[in-house]
Design an enzyme around this catalytic site. Sequence first.
Site, PDB file in Angstrom:
ATOM      1  N   ASP A  56       0.891  -1.099   0.015  1.00  0.00           N
ATOM      2  CA  ASP A  56       0.058  -0.018  -0.223  1.00  0.00           C
ATOM      3  C   ASP A  56       0.899   1.294  -0.063  1.00  0.00           C
ATOM      4  O   ASP A  56       2.034   1.107   0.126  1.00  0.00           O
ATOM      5  CB  ASP A  56      -0.886  -0.148   1.488  1.00  0.00           C
ATOM      6  CG  ASP A  56      -2.018   0.839   1.131  1.00  0.00           C
ATOM      7  OD1 ASP A  56      -2.239   1.571   0.149  1.00  0.00           O
ATOM      8  OD2 ASP A  56      -2.635   0.942   2.175  1.00  0.00           O
ATOM      9  N   ASP A  63      -8.894   3.945  -1.806  1.00  0.00           N
ATOM     10  CA  ASP A  63      -9.699   4.003  -0.724  1.00  0.00           C
ATOM     11  C   ASP A  63     -11.033   4.746  -1.175  1.00  0.00           C
ATOM     12  O   ASP A  63     -11.217   5.992  -1.186  1.00  0.00           O
ATOM     13  CB  ASP A  63      -8.977   5.039   0.274  1.00  0.00           C
ATOM     14  CG  ASP A  63      -7.796   4.493   0.784  1.00  0.00           C
ATOM     15  OD1 ASP A  63      -7.550   3.366   0.886  1.00  0.00           O
ATOM     16  OD2 ASP A  63      -6.902   5.141   1.308  1.00  0.00           O
TER      17      ASP A  63
END
Lengths: 796, 530
Positions: free
Chosen positions: A396, A471
Amino acid sequence: EAGLNAVCPRWRLSVLSKDDNGVVLSLGVKNQRLIVSARPFRLDIMQGPEVLLSLNSRGLLAFEHLRLHKDTDKEEVGLWEETFKSHTDTKPNGPTSISLDFSLPGVEHVYGIPEHADDLKLKTTDGGDPYRLYNLDVFQYELYNPMALYGSIPVMLAHNTQRTMGIFWLNAAETWVDISSNTTGKTVFGKMLDFVQGSSENPQTDVRWISESGIIDVFIMLGPKPSDVFSQYASLTGTQSFPPLASLGYHQCRWNYNDQEDVKSVDQGFDQHDIPYDFIWLDIEHADGKRYFTWDPHKFPQPKEMLQGLMDKKRKMVAIVDPHIRVDSGYKIHNEITSKDFYVKNKDGRNYEGWCWPGNSGYPDFTKPEMRAWWASMFAYDQYEGSMENLFTWNDMNEPSVFNGPEVTMHKDALHGKWEHRDIHNIYGLYVQMATAEGQTRRSGGVERPFVLTRAFFAGSQRYGAVWTGDNAAEWDHLKISIPMCLSLGLVGVSFCGADVGGFFKNPSTELLVRWYQTGAYQPFFRAHAHLDTTRREPWLFGPENTALIREVIRQRYALLPYWYQLLYQAHKTGMPVMRPLWVDYPKDTATFTIDDEFLIGRDLLVHPVTEEGSRGVTAYLPGAGEVWYDVHTFQKHNGAQNLYIPVTLSSIPVFQRGGSIIPRKDRVRRSSTCMENDPYTLYVALSPKKFAEGELYIDDGHSFNYDTKKEFIHRSLTFANNALTSNNLCPNCNFLTSSWIEKVLILGASKPSKVLLKMDGKETPVDFEFDTSMSVLTLRKPGMNAGADWTLLLQ
Amino acid sequence: MTCVHLLLTLVFAVSLGTPVEIQGPRGVPLTKKQFYVENKPFTCLDGSRTIPFDRVNDDYCDCKDGSDEPGTAACPNGSFHCTNAGYRTMFIPSSRINDGICDCCDTTDEYNSGAKCENTCKELGRKEREVLQKMTEITKEGFLLKQHLIEEAKKGHQEKQIKVTDMQENKKQLDEKVEVLRTVKETAEQPEKEAKERHLKAWEEQKAAIRLEKDKAKMAEAFLELDDNADGFVSVSELQSHAELDADADGTLTETEAQGLMGGAEQVDMSTFESVWPNIKDKYHSESQPEEPAPVETPPDEVKEPVVDNDSEPYPEDDISEEEDEDDEDEDDYHEDDDKAPPTIKTPEKSHEDEDAMPPYDADTQALIDAAQKARDDFEEAEKALREMDDQIRNIEKELSFDFGPDAEFTYLYSQCYELTTGEYIYRLCPFNRVSQKPKYGGSETNLGTWGSWSGPENNKYLLMKYEHGTGCWQGPNRSTTVKLTCGKETVVTSTSEPSRCEYLMEFTTPAVCQEPANTDLSPHDHVEL
């Protein structure tokens, strides 16, 4: 060059003619020519009398050459230094941008250049911002917006009924794409009027690419079929990595599963509620003080015990490893990177430091091959303490995210060796995933396939694993946008794509959560994920009815795993996207060109997820004049080339199988994909109106490279023609033994035979069958042949 | 013993062999065995169809309800029965048959997967019996304790109710007493006030007379000083020697100015000087004490009170000083300085104190004051007692109003607190009040919720407590805690967790939730299946 495949076919062009102002070159294919004109400079690619594509026809070619900053220069603001908020970019080379325009006569539809949270068909950007490609950690991104997101693939596809082409602008600096079209703003009526009056100018799309630095390095893919463009692009950047079968199962993630006890109880929850899953995920809180490659000693004191517990259930785990490294002299990873001098430098040559999850962090220079080799070695079982063979990785924040940097990323004047960060920004994330995947492969001595998920990506990232859309939020529009976002990625090579099921930020309503599971189960990467601040949302927390709905759709996913696996194999071999827009398989049907609320999985399944709150029905477009589609739940047959209204309830997932296809399924769904390894297949044979169908069956061990290195796989063609279903070996020199067999064959759209015979090994044996007259479904009972064998089933 | 052992081994061996053939179709529970008759057509248990018996457990699903494949994984909705001799019988989903994972302790679910399962039923049975036995004991003892708690609570409840009744009676009397004392106080305060005023007035008059005397003496002194030639007259030139009397502040007192001060006269005698004196006395410097500053008149409100403190309202001041005591130490230091400072500043005043201090009250006034003070003290004491009584009554009534369970068995938890220390935090549960968390190594306490309600399932809401509206989370909800109660001999917090952010779960054992033990036979029931 990391974006590119190592070997790229190339050949010399022959000169057809030549004059003072230019040359005509043959492109080697039929009557394709390249006309090079000197004044004004332009390139035209022709086929016969037709111009396919022109470069610099609008004269927007620009090239700001490198120069030295002289004090005598007239200062123009922003030329030699720029400020953004409190950040200053020193721009030691001054302005270095490049630009070029492309004209596409006859083209009204362009696609690709992910990642943007926008429709599948790219919009014109006249009067607005261009599409921006600059990998950024965007907090709560906006939809239907050309703003930059986590990844960048500078590849655009142009499509019309005659041809599909591609433009690959190989540049990893910040890039902008402007699109304009001469048909913009014209209504359908206006277009019709043009047509009737015969005054219609040829529709045309013009595209301009601009990058902040680098050179103009462009690849044109001429198609003409969509599949040709995919293979042409694959020849440049490679294909989708072939993932372990288990990674196509369901993934349960959350920021964060708090401790070993939590992991155990969630694992047990799946068994108690009889819901399959393959991977449970750990986010940043699992590590000791966000020091990746370590475990929190209080929460995860016995990681191997935990992993063994999962292994006993044939399940796996993913733990996050981000590329920002905590600056801490007590941290082995930091110390080694420091001593090997592997960190990215700031403009003054000191280690670049920025703020991220662990606090003050360094950023390893993943553009260095030695750095990547060292990073890969950190995944060895003796280096990564507490890791086991069922532990995989998630990268990430690899845009890279720098909390206190300009636009939450790295300063452009940071240095990777002699290269400025501005030159390589968009490819940093690719290198992180590349090194991680390499590490996972190496830890098994090159035997086992890796599984690595990344948030940032670039052209070529498909070679290293899966990608997700970052996200998102628990909102209906975010569910909707997951479809065009993954479709766009699929078109430019990244097939293994998914969105956080349920939405990352905020709490989804129960209806939204159920609908998201139903959509996610039919997208390639199927993972539920949730923000730290959200309430728990494991599938059984919303009452027995909703648990049953979620269980049902996850089971549908598992039953179809053989098909998904075969499609990933195909993507790996050919570059064909797994999740596709309809136009890929119906390139002449203009009705499909803008559809992005439904999609195809492979060629044979059409999915129209329900993405509206409180929906009572959806209208799905079934393509293909003269074709038929079968509802996979009821086997009801529908004609192609129609808009079909489908009434829906909360349990409905409109999915159709193409008449003419054969899909193998494993209908014995178990608690993980590995548990289903030796289970028998059911073949779903959906007949075309001409009583024909074909499909494939691919089988290997599901996790190793032996399919590649030792040809240990089974690849068979399945053909139904002339009332006979035959399995033929597509790879006679392959060897793999399976204990799976064919337990059932369903033939949709069949007529009732008087007798069914199995021909195998020179023998004929009768097969029991049943016929359902109402839906014309013929079920062959337990023919029983091994899935790897040659056989024919005869209907008489 | 040997015989028994042998026998057990034999049974064990048989069950590891091919017992299913003897017992009937694999995976069928005893209760359903009758439907599976060897070599007779089998009818699906939902009656949907009948199939030849060789299609039972033939690894193909024929019945919609999955009943033809009790021993294989063929039906998606089937279930498999494991006998688990020595432990509990159990149904597992068909999908767990031969999946390589040992689910049945008797290993019967993995007959064809190659999984190496060990028969663990005996061990599990033993453990379960131990646990059950322990649980039974706990439940039994817990239930006894609970009876005791109920008794106590009942007694306590009655006592408290009686107490409240008594207190309310007492309160009535106190109310009356307070009223009587208030009248007494007010009656005593009137004459006190009058007497004090008289005394003050007399003292004021006396002070004025003294001041006049002093001024006269000063004037006489000044006259003598000014009359340099002692001729009994103060002349203009004599006055001019005192430059401080200069009106236009140019440093010299001119003749005209001096004459002005003297009312136009060339010279004045002692008696006429009386009219000149007011013009010059403020500026006049005595020649004998040239440096002494003019005496500062003490402002009347700073007049020192007599020793007896007759302030009628002592409470507010007390309150303030208490609050200040809680404040920073800096301020305490400041107070200390304050206390030390006055002597030095007030030193010059001291010399005047004798004449400035009010003379003590006369005996009559003092007597009135004493009487009024006593009345005040009596009244305040009674009022305080009343307030305390009110508080007590309110507290008991609040306690009586709580839902302490159907038999008030949770009463004993009231006003108690229970702690659990984990790796990082100390958790504190004060039932019916609040839950909190405090870092083990210093740091402030976080409120994880205050008492909300019982929130267990409908059939027994007393199994869960909900504490709500704790400290807010950053960008999140307010913290809340669910307390799960289980039967135990001890009253202890056994675990805490935070399943969702800011939503805590606490496990708590107490005898108060122990149910009456059922009179069940605890002996193993495996023999039925054998």
